[in-house]
Each structure stands twice: as structure tokens, then as C-alpha cells.
Design a protein around this motif. Structure first.
Motif, PDB file in Angstrom:
ATOM      1  N   HIS A 157       0.726  -1.090  -0.187  1.00  0.00           N
ATOM      2  CA  HIS A 157       0.016  -0.039   0.067  1.00  0.00           C
ATOM      3  C   HIS A 157       0.860   1.006   0.019  1.00  0.00           C
ATOM      4  N   GLN A 199       0.345   3.773   2.714  1.00  0.00           N
ATOM      5  CA  GLN A 199       0.558   3.912   4.087  1.00  0.00           C
ATOM      6  C   GLN A 199       2.156   4.037   4.302  1.00  0.00           C
ATOM      7  N   LEU A 243      -5.227  -6.199  13.278  1.00  0.00           N
ATOM      8  CA  LEU A 243      -5.903  -5.508  12.002  1.00  0.00           C
ATOM      9  C   LEU A 243      -6.960  -4.687  12.131  1.00  0.00           C
ATOM     10  N   ARG A 253     -11.182  -3.144  -1.510  1.00  0.00           N
ATOM     11  CA  ARG A 253     -10.107  -3.420  -0.329  1.00  0.00           C
ATOM     12  C   ARG A 253     -10.280  -4.719   0.354  1.00  0.00           C
ATOM     13  N   GLU A 258      -6.960 -12.856   6.606  1.00  0.00           N
ATOM     14  CA  GLU A 258      -5.837 -12.341   7.351  1.00  0.00           C
ATOM     15  C   GLU A 258      -5.839 -12.481   8.730  1.00  0.00           C
ATOM     16  N   ASP A 310       3.525  -5.703   2.124  1.00  0.00           N
ATOM     17  CA  ASP A 310       2.377  -5.099   2.766  1.00  0.00           C
ATOM     18  C   ASP A 310       2.761  -3.889   3.681  1.00  0.00           C
TER      19      ASP A 310
HETATM   20  N1  GUN Z   1      -7.526  -5.448   5.231  1.00  0.00           N
HETATM   21  C1  GUN Z   1      -8.010  -4.392   4.628  1.00  0.00           C
HETATM   22  N2  GUN Z   1      -7.251  -3.566   4.515  1.00  0.00           N
HETATM   23  C2  GUN Z   1      -6.129  -3.674   4.817  1.00  0.00           C
HETATM   24  C3  GUN Z   1      -4.939  -3.104   4.899  1.00  0.00           C
HETATM   25  O1  GUN Z   1      -4.805  -1.839   4.428  1.00  0.00           O
HETATM   26  N3  GUN Z   1      -3.986  -3.594   5.341  1.00  0.00           N
HETATM   27  C4  GUN Z   1      -3.869  -5.012   5.726  1.00  0.00           C
HETATM   28  N4  GUN Z   1      -2.713  -5.459   6.116  1.00  0.00           N
HETATM   29  N5  GUN Z   1      -4.884  -5.673   5.864  1.00  0.00           N
HETATM   30  C5  GUN Z   1      -5.901  -4.739   5.293  1.00  0.00           C
END
Ligand code: GUN
Ligand code: ZN
Length: 447
Positions: A86, A89, A100, A211, A242, A331
């Protein structure tokens, strides 16, 4: 500031040790998959690799007057490929304390809201791409923000550098602050305009970018699927499984879907050139479905450790009976480094924690050819061979005193690659070439 290309002549050559791959070391013996040339010649013409082989065998074929750069202590590799990152970020990397969902609310959304300012977006895009090249990364799959001009800012800088990048506007129509939400139709229209402005313009490629399932309504996901069918060769990127709280939330938001992956599959979002970030908590059925669909997972170990998300089962994903395409992702900003060497360091430790051993040849394949394979770009980038785009980095195994003394003990190229991935970072990247042009020279005088 990175100087504008072209500075390097259209035809030039590099000499030095070179590593690349002739096969996938997760399916073949790593010793056979590695192509190691202890004294290589790489002839570059008009941004592509024209010849690659032993210096002694090729020296007489060099056109007279071809400038030759000899990287005596370096190891020349294909440029690294980051399959999940990203760019907005970058300013909030290393944000303390949260996992998260709280991390998104507390740090990520406020940071991304700053991209309402186009000048701010342009400044971060420039810094981000400069950092990537310093780390030896020449291609990446990149999330922008919900603001269309964040995509323009990114592609404009990437086009200036001539880097091969995949990127897209984040789609997000719920469960996010009002100043970061679009609408299903507005997101669709903005994305289509961006696609027509940037997709396949020079080396730029567009990714439809919902997203994740929590921030898009079913209507938006369906429209994202229809967007993918509007133009040839589009990518899709999103997040998958995740974190356990996230997985439970998705289950509640989409009670009729059989799995998290199925939420995306149902919207027509899972196929070749779909890149799903993380996949930490996916089961065998989903690995199988990924294999069958031809989509890729982006393994993001520094992020998974930083946010306490869990341990990705790399070797289960890559099971030769139904291998899933896997690339490495930094990431950032949940990841803690833009360096693929640092990312491999953590990937090695995550594999250890699951009882598996990530061989250095497998590791470097993941960071180069494997990433290109995950993105279906392995016919253009990720290896050193004639016809490929000349995106290269020159690694310095003696970048620090600690590395230099450790490298001296190495007897094989595999040992040396392992030292590079465990101790290396951006300091170990001596130079980076994009389409044959030198775009980063670590030791150039500052100016
Ligand atoms: N899941 C949804 N948005 C994000 C993000 O910006 N970063 C991460 N690591 N997980 C996400
Ligand atoms: Zn991410």
C-alpha cells in the motif's frame, strides 16, 4: 530525486556473478532450478535483455564499443517483485500496538484520508517509488486510496521512471469513514476512467481493487467483477483471511457464502491475475479452489508477524499436488520493511515456526520469478534471459562489516544467498536497473 531516464545508453552490458532460475524450486530440486553464472555477461538493448551467458563465451559477440559495467563483488539478480503493498501507508509504517481491525480504524484510515490532497499524494508516490528502487524492487502490485487522483499520482511517477507496476483505486463503500467511502456506481465509473487512462499505457497495468469484503457491499463486489470483464488483461487485488476477527466478521456479513474466498468468487473476482493478500487462515478447500481458479496468494510475513495475524502455511499453499501461485508481499504499512530481503528473513522464520525449511533458492525464486509467475508476468519480468525486460538489481553481500565477515565464510552461492536474505536490506542493494536504465546507485554522491 531519481534522475529522469534515459541516462544509460540504449545498448550496454553488465558483467558479474548472476543468479536466476530455470525452473520452480518448489516443484524441482533447488540445485537444478538455480541458474548460477559466476562470471556472466548480460547484454541490454532498448530496455530488454539481448544476451545472457558466460562472459568468456559471449565476450567476442559484443558489438564494438558497447559500454561494459563490471560489478566485481556484486551478484546480479532480476529485480524483486512485491505482490502486495500500500503506497499511501508509507507515512504510517511502524504504528504501535493494534491488530488488524483496530489498526485500520486508528492509523490507516486517517492516514489515507490525507490523500484527498493531490499534492500530498504526489509527494508520497515519489518517495514510495524511490524507496522501492532503493530496495531493489522493480515491480509491485500496489493499492492506492479511494481517491482517483491517488492513482494518477502513482502511475504518473511510475511512468516517469518506466517501472512495470500494477495498481488501482481502492473500492470501499461501507464500514469506513464517510470521507473515504465511494459508491458502487461512482467507484465503477472512476475505476473505468482510470483503466482507460493508465492500463497498458507503457508498462503500467491496472488492478481492480476492492479493499476487502468488509468494506464493500455485495453490489460493489458484483460491479467490481463486471469491471474486470470490461477490458482485457486487468488484474484484481484484495485481502483474504488475514486475521481471525476479520474472518468471523466476514462470516457474519456474508452468511450465505461457503467461505471467505467464495465471497469473492461469487462476484466473479477470482481467476488468473487475481492477487489475494495474506490467506493466513484458509483451509484445504480454499487452497484447492485457488489452484483451480489460477489466482495467487501474496505471502506477507513481516505484516503477519507485526499485526499478530498468524503464520501463513507456505508449503501447504505450494503443495505440488495442487500448487497455488504464491508471491511475496511487503504489505507496508502493516509490513515493517519495503525490502524483499527483510521479507525473506521473516518468511524463513514463519516457515520454521510451522516446521518447514525455506531453502535460499526457493526464497529468491519467490522474490523474483515466483512473484512474476503469481502475477502472470513471467514472460516479461522475474528472470534474466534473452527477451525479458531488463529490470535488475545488483546485490552486495559485503554491505556491512557483519555481512562481509559472514560472507567470507560462505563456500557456495546458496550459502551466500542465505546470508543475504537473513542479514541484508536496502544497504545490500548496490544498484537497480529498470528497463536497462540505472535508476538507483547506492554509492553515488548525494546531490
Ligand atoms: N485489510 C483491509 N485493508 C487492509 C490494509 O490496508 N492492510 C492490511 N494488512 N490488511 C487489510
Ligand atoms: Zn494489505
Amino acid at each position: 530525486m531519481i534522475p529522469s531516464p534515459p541516462l544509460t545508453p540504449a545498448r550496454h552490458a553488465l558483467r558479474g556473478r548472476a543468479v536466476t532460475f530455470g525452473a520452480n524450486p518448489f516443484l524441482d530440486d533447488p540445485a537444478r532450478a538455480l541458474v548460477y553464472e559466476p562470471d556472466a555477461l548480460i547484454l541490454i538493448e532498448d530496455g530488454r535483455i539481448a544476451r545472457f551467458g558466460a562472459f568468456d563465451a559471449l565476450r567476442d559477440t559484443l558489438p564494438p564499443g558497447t559500454p561494459l559495467t563490471h560489478w566485481r563483488e556484486g551478484i546480479i539478480s532480476a529485480g524483486f517483485v512485491d505482490t502486495h503493498v500500500h503506497y499511501p501507508q508509507l507515512p504510517m509504517i511502524a504504528a504501535y500496538g493494534e491488530q488488524l481491525l483496530e489498526w485500520l480504524e486508528r492509523y490507516t484510515f486517517p492516514t489515507e484520508a490525507r490523500f484527498a490532497d493531490p499534492d500530498y499524494a504526489a509527494g508520497v508516490a515519489r518517495r514510495f517509488l524511490r524507496e522501492l528502487l532503493r530496495a531493489g524492487t522493480t515491480s509491485a502490485a500496489v493499492y492506492c486510496t479511494v481517491h482517483p487522483h491517488s492513482v494518477d499520482a502513482f502511475f504518473a511517477e511510475s511512468a516517469r521512471l518506466n517501472t512495470r507496476m500494477v495498481a488501482g483505486k481502492v473500492l470501499m463503500d461501507r464500514n469506513a469513514p464517510a470521507n473515504l467511502r465511494d459508491t458502487p456506481q461512482g467507484g465503477y465509473d472512476d475505476s473505468l476512467a482510470l483503466i482507460d487512462r493508465w492500463h497498458q499505457r507503457g508498462r503500467q497495468l491496472y488492478a481492480v481493487t476492492p479493499r476487502f469484503a468488509a468494506t464493500s457491499t455485495e453490489e460493489q463486489l458484483d460491479l467490481a467483477g463486471s469491471l474486470l470483464r470490461q477490458r482485457a488483461g486487468l488484474f484484481m487485488q484484495t485481502h483474504l483471511s488475514e486475521n481471525l476477527a476479520e474472518v468471523e466478521w466476514i462470516r457474519q456479513l456474508f452468511p450465505r457464502r461457503g467461505s471467505y474466498l467464495d465471497v469473492y468468487a461469487h462476484a466473479g473476482l477470482v481467476g488468473p491475475r487475481s492477487v489475494l493478500g495474506h490467506g493466513v487462515h484458509v483451509d484445504e478447500d480454499s487452497f484447492h479452489a485457488c489452484h483451480a481458479a489460477g489466482c495467487a496468494l501474496a505471502h506477507c510475513p513481516t505484516s503477519n508477524l507485526f499485526l499478530g495475524s498468524g503464520a501463513f502455511r507456505l508449503f501447504d499453499a505450494l503443495d505440488p499436488r495442487r500448487p497455488v501461485r504464491v508471491g511475496l508481499g511487503t504489505d507496508v504499512g502493516a509490513g515493517t520493511s519495503l525490502s524483499q530481503l527483510q521479507t525473506l528473513n521473516e518468511a524463513y522464520k514463519v516457515a520454521q515456526s510451522t516446521g518447514r525449511r525455506l531453502h535460499p533458492v526457493q526464497a529468491f525464486w519467490l522474490a523474483t520469478a515466483g512473484g512474476a509467475h503469481a502475477l502472470y508476468l513471467d514472460d516479461r519480468i522475474g528472470t534474466i534471459s534473452p527477451g525479458m525486460e531488463a529490470d535488475l538489481c545488483v546485490l552486495d553481500p559485503g554491505a556491512t562489516p557483519l555481512m562481509a565477515q559472514r560472507a567470507e565464510q560462505c563456500e557456495t552461492i546458496e550459502d551466500l544467498l542465505f546470508v543475504l536474505m537473513m542479514l541484508g536490506d536496502d544497504r545490500s542493494v548496490r544498484a537497480t536497473y529498470v528497463a536497462g536504465q540505472m535508476v538507483h546507485d547506492r554509492d553515488a554522491p548525494a546531490g
